[in-house]
Design an enzyme around this catalytic site. Structure first.
Site, mmCIF file in Angstrom:
data_model
loop_
_atom_site.group_PDB
_atom_site.id
_atom_site.type_symbol
_atom_site.label_atom_id
_atom_site.label_comp_id
_atom_site.label_asym_id
_atom_site.label_seq_id
_atom_site.Cartn_x
_atom_site.Cartn_y
_atom_site.Cartn_z
ATOM 1 N N THR A 185 3.053 15.796 32.112
ATOM 2 C CA THR A 185 1.983 16.025 31.135
ATOM 3 C C THR A 185 2.543 16.938 30.052
ATOM 4 O O THR A 185 3.458 17.716 30.309
ATOM 5 C CB THR A 185 0.765 16.726 31.767
ATOM 6 O OG1 THR A 185 1.186 18.008 32.215
ATOM 7 C CG2 THR A 185 0.217 15.938 32.925
ATOM 8 N N GLU A 329 -2.512 12.699 35.449
ATOM 9 C CA GLU A 329 -2.716 12.998 36.873
ATOM 10 C C GLU A 329 -3.521 11.918 37.591
ATOM 11 O O GLU A 329 -3.612 11.920 38.815
ATOM 12 C CB GLU A 329 -3.470 14.330 37.031
ATOM 13 C CG GLU A 329 -2.642 15.567 36.736
ATOM 14 C CD GLU A 329 -2.667 15.969 35.267
ATOM 15 O OE1 GLU A 329 -2.933 15.104 34.403
ATOM 16 O OE2 GLU A 329 -2.416 17.148 34.978
ATOM 17 N N LYS A 437 -18.862 29.013 24.350
ATOM 18 C CA LYS A 437 -19.884 29.659 25.189
ATOM 19 C C LYS A 437 -20.702 30.605 24.321
ATOM 20 O O LYS A 437 -20.260 31.684 23.973
ATOM 21 C CB LYS A 437 -19.231 30.378 26.361
ATOM 22 C CG LYS A 437 -18.478 29.396 27.244
ATOM 23 C CD LYS A 437 -17.972 30.027 28.532
ATOM 24 C CE LYS A 437 -17.389 28.951 29.436
ATOM 25 N NZ LYS A 437 -15.953 28.920 29.528
ATOM 26 N N TRP A 442 -23.533 26.404 26.793
ATOM 27 C CA TRP A 442 -22.311 25.738 26.342
ATOM 28 C C TRP A 442 -22.586 24.824 25.147
ATOM 29 O O TRP A 442 -23.587 24.102 25.129
ATOM 30 C CB TRP A 442 -21.717 24.897 27.479
ATOM 31 C CG TRP A 442 -21.055 25.719 28.546
ATOM 32 C CD1 TRP A 442 -21.016 27.078 28.619
ATOM 33 C CD2 TRP A 442 -20.354 25.226 29.687
ATOM 34 N NE1 TRP A 442 -20.329 27.472 29.737
ATOM 35 C CE2 TRP A 442 -19.910 26.356 30.417
ATOM 36 C CE3 TRP A 442 -20.048 23.951 30.159
ATOM 37 C CZ2 TRP A 442 -19.179 26.245 31.595
ATOM 38 C CZ3 TRP A 442 -19.328 23.837 31.334
ATOM 39 C CH2 TRP A 442 -18.887 24.971 32.048
HETATM 40 P P1 ADP Z 1 -1.479 14.893 27.390
HETATM 41 O O1 ADP Z 1 -2.229 16.198 27.271
HETATM 42 O O2 ADP Z 1 -0.081 14.976 27.828
HETATM 43 O O3 ADP Z 1 -1.727 13.943 26.273
HETATM 44 P P2 ADP Z 1 -3.112 13.252 29.104
HETATM 45 O O4 ADP Z 1 -2.895 11.973 28.423
HETATM 46 O O5 ADP Z 1 -3.037 13.273 30.574
HETATM 47 O O6 ADP Z 1 -2.087 14.295 28.697
HETATM 48 O O7 ADP Z 1 -4.465 13.864 28.549
HETATM 49 C C1 ADP Z 1 -5.629 13.786 29.307
HETATM 50 C C2 ADP Z 1 -6.778 14.433 28.601
HETATM 51 O O8 ADP Z 1 -7.092 13.734 27.398
HETATM 52 C C3 ADP Z 1 -8.061 14.396 29.388
HETATM 53 O O9 ADP Z 1 -8.114 15.424 30.341
HETATM 54 C C4 ADP Z 1 -9.113 14.537 28.296
HETATM 55 O O10 ADP Z 1 -9.308 15.878 27.932
HETATM 56 C C5 ADP Z 1 -8.488 13.801 27.141
HETATM 57 N N1 ADP Z 1 -9.067 12.452 27.029
HETATM 58 C C6 ADP Z 1 -8.561 11.303 27.488
HETATM 59 N N2 ADP Z 1 -9.349 10.248 27.175
HETATM 60 C C7 ADP Z 1 -10.409 10.759 26.507
HETATM 61 C C8 ADP Z 1 -11.597 10.183 25.908
HETATM 62 N N3 ADP Z 1 -11.832 8.882 25.921
HETATM 63 N N4 ADP Z 1 -12.465 11.032 25.325
HETATM 64 C C9 ADP Z 1 -12.244 12.367 25.289
HETATM 65 N N5 ADP Z 1 -11.141 12.941 25.808
HETATM 66 C C10 ADP Z 1 -10.237 12.161 26.414
#
Ligand code: ADP
Length: 540
Positions: A185, A329, A437, A442
């Protein structure tokens, strides 16, 4: 009493064996890094993957060794994944968009022995080579004719390398729980973290994703993954396409609107998947050129929130939008927005409201939302809390780390804040680090951002919490205007007013030239909060 069925392991080689036997002539089309569009098929992908596996074994690679790939979506990259896993080794996808120091750190942390690299990224690796002591050999994903002069250790052209063996090879027997893939990640804070997929997790996740409520793949489908193999396991497509016999169109290095449009149209693609940035480039192209897509039925968007206006525009073109959510993950897909029968009668704005949510969990994903103390919250579409997940394709720990990441009930905290409605549709309201917050309540930064980008003068928007003496934190809206536009703060706030609760409205607006982004293109709120740490709100 145990069942009396065969013990057929859920390993990745079974997928390509099946594709070659039942859908051998189904095409894998690539816009090659060298330039021309090239054509292969599943039988050929399997044949060449066997050569890769055989060649790796001859190279001294043992089960469990890590092999890095730094490459675009192409048939060669696909062959490499099947070859690597078929030799019992682990494909480690390196995201070339990470900062060079992060790339060096990741390759070193994974202790990759071999790197397969596209022509595009050879200079990047040459600059880092001193920092990659574990790498014994570099395979450049091209043929001898296009092989560049390079000082990379033991470099060889891929075609020459696999050409040294005949492919007379049997996949190595591996346990279905053995590691198959490694993906880090991006880690907005601290070092990147390695997620280690198994054969079994990839097979199960890909089966769940191929289903009609997700990617909806069948042998007559044609899918173009704009989402790269190097980001979050290609959203399963490298496995779920061959598993169903769907034709696969690999876009290579060119992801601009015109290039993606051309492939979608010329190959008669029915399903595609990618992040919102890519789809906004495609939309801009379609609007500017007044062109429509004749075959595309399903467009999956995820990775960050899809703006409402984007969903509306594609739907108006007759393309069904499936909003998905997930993370590295989770292999990575955790939810996808197909329409359940209970909502089948919805039309117009009410339907778009549902599509703006991130969808419901497919089989193999269990979800819950909890408050700060870990108590489950109701699925009423209003209560929002920390989103936690469980399943056979969800990480249980990070690679080479002893830190526990699951709660007592075995759930992984996604770091996202969400609501879930009575129909099971989840809606991301924020990342837990970004939620504002205010007076113990929230406020969702994402919702305010989506609202602000709906204003015709706004190119990009970010909302962060800024310290406030009375409320703890209050929202600050930071925007970049569209070229040639100079919106006034009052107008932006007036535009947003009435669309959210009054106390959600930002206390201030700042107009900047550019917003900071992470290496994967997401808003970098850590940097933005630093920049505005001392900002005094007019209301303070
Ligand atoms: P990186 O941070 O390396 O790009 P990821 O691709 O694993 O890693 O990112 C996952 C995160 O992206 C999720 O935890 C979420 O916060 C955000 N995310 C993914 N898809 C969506 C979506 N459709 N809408 C809002 N947030 C999203």
């Amino acid at each position: 009493m145990l069942g009396l069925m065969q013990d057929w392991p859920l390993v990745i080689s079974k997928i390509i064996d099946y594709a070659a036997s039942q859908h051998g002539s189904r095409e894998v089309v690539t816009r090659s890094v060298e330039g021309p569009v090239t054509r292969s098929d599943y039988a050929s992908v399997r044949r060449r993957a066997l050569q890769v596996a055989q060649r790796l074994v001859r190279e001294g690679i043992s089960p469990g060794d890590r092999i890095a790939t730094l490459a675009w979506n192409t048939a060669r990259h696909l062959e490499a994944w099947y070859g690597i896993t078929g030799a019992g080794a682990i494909y480690h996808t390196v995201n070339p968009r990470l900062f060079p120091e992060q790339i060096a750190w990741i390759i070193d942390h994974a202790q990759d022995r071999i790197v397969l690299v596209d022509l595009t990224f050879v200079p990047l690796l040459e600059a880092l080579a001193d920092k990659l002591p574990t790498v014994e050999r570099y395979i450049v994903l091209t043929d001898a004719a296009h092989m560049p002069e390079t000082k990379l250790r033991n470099a060889i052209a891929y075609e020459q390398w696999i050409g040294e063996v005949d492919g007379d090879f049997r996949w190595l027997d591996v346990d279905e729980r053995a590691a198959a893939g490694l993906c880090y990640t991006s880690g907005t804070t601290g070092h990147p973290k390695g997620v280690l997929y198994s054969h079994r997790s990839n097979v199960l996740h890909s089966m769940a994703l191929a289903a009609p409520d997700a990617l909806g793949l069948a042998s007559r489908s044609c899918i173009l993954p704009v989402v790269p193999l190097f980001h979050a396991n290609s959203w399963s497509i490298a496995f779920s396409a061959p598993m169903t016999g769907a034709k696969l169109v690999m876009p290579g290095a060119r992801l601009d609107g015109a290039s993606v449009f051309e492939l979608l149209e010329s190959e008669q693609v029915t399903c595609t998947a990618g992040v919102p940035t890519v789809w906004s480039m495609l939309l801009q192209y379609m609007e500017a050129e007044q062109r429509r897509l004749s075959s595309l039925q399903r467009l999956v968007v995820g990775g960050s929130a899809a703006p409402r206006s984007m969903i509306e525009k594609f739907e108006a073109y007759g393309i069904e939008v499936f909003h998905a959510w997930g993370m590295t993950e989770m292999s990575p897909v955790g939810s996808i927005g197909s329409i359940k029968p209970a909502l089948g009668a919805l039309r117009g704005d009410a339907l778009i409201d549902v599509k703006c949510k991130q969808g419901f969990a497919p089989f193999t994903v269990e979800m819950k939302i909890t408050d700060e103390t870990g108590r489950p919250l109701p699925w009423d579409g209003k209560s929002f809390g920390r989103l936690k997940v469980k399943g056979p394709a969800v990480a249980s720990a990070y690679y080479r780390s002893d830190d526990p990441i699951l709660d007592e009930a075995g759930y992984f905290d996604t770091g996202d804040v969400a609501t879930i409605d009575t129909n099971g549709y989840m809606s991301i309201t924020d990342r837990s680090k970004d939620v504002i917050k205010s007076g113990g309540e929230w406020i969702s930064s994402i919702e305010l951002e989506n609202l602000a980008v709906g204003h015709p003068d706004v190119a990009e928007a970010a909302v962060i919490g800024v310290a406030h003496p009375k409320w703890g934190e209050r929202p600050l809206l930071v925007i970049t205007p569209k070229p040639g536009r100079s919106p006034r703060s009052e107008d932006l706030l007036a535009f947003m007013s009435g669309k959210v609760a009054r106390w959600w409205l930002p206390d201030d607006v700042q107009i900047v030239e550019a917003l900071p982004h992470t290496a994967t293109g997401k808003l970098d709120k850590v940097k933005l909060r630093e920049r505005f740490r001392a900002h005094r709100l007019p209301s303070a």
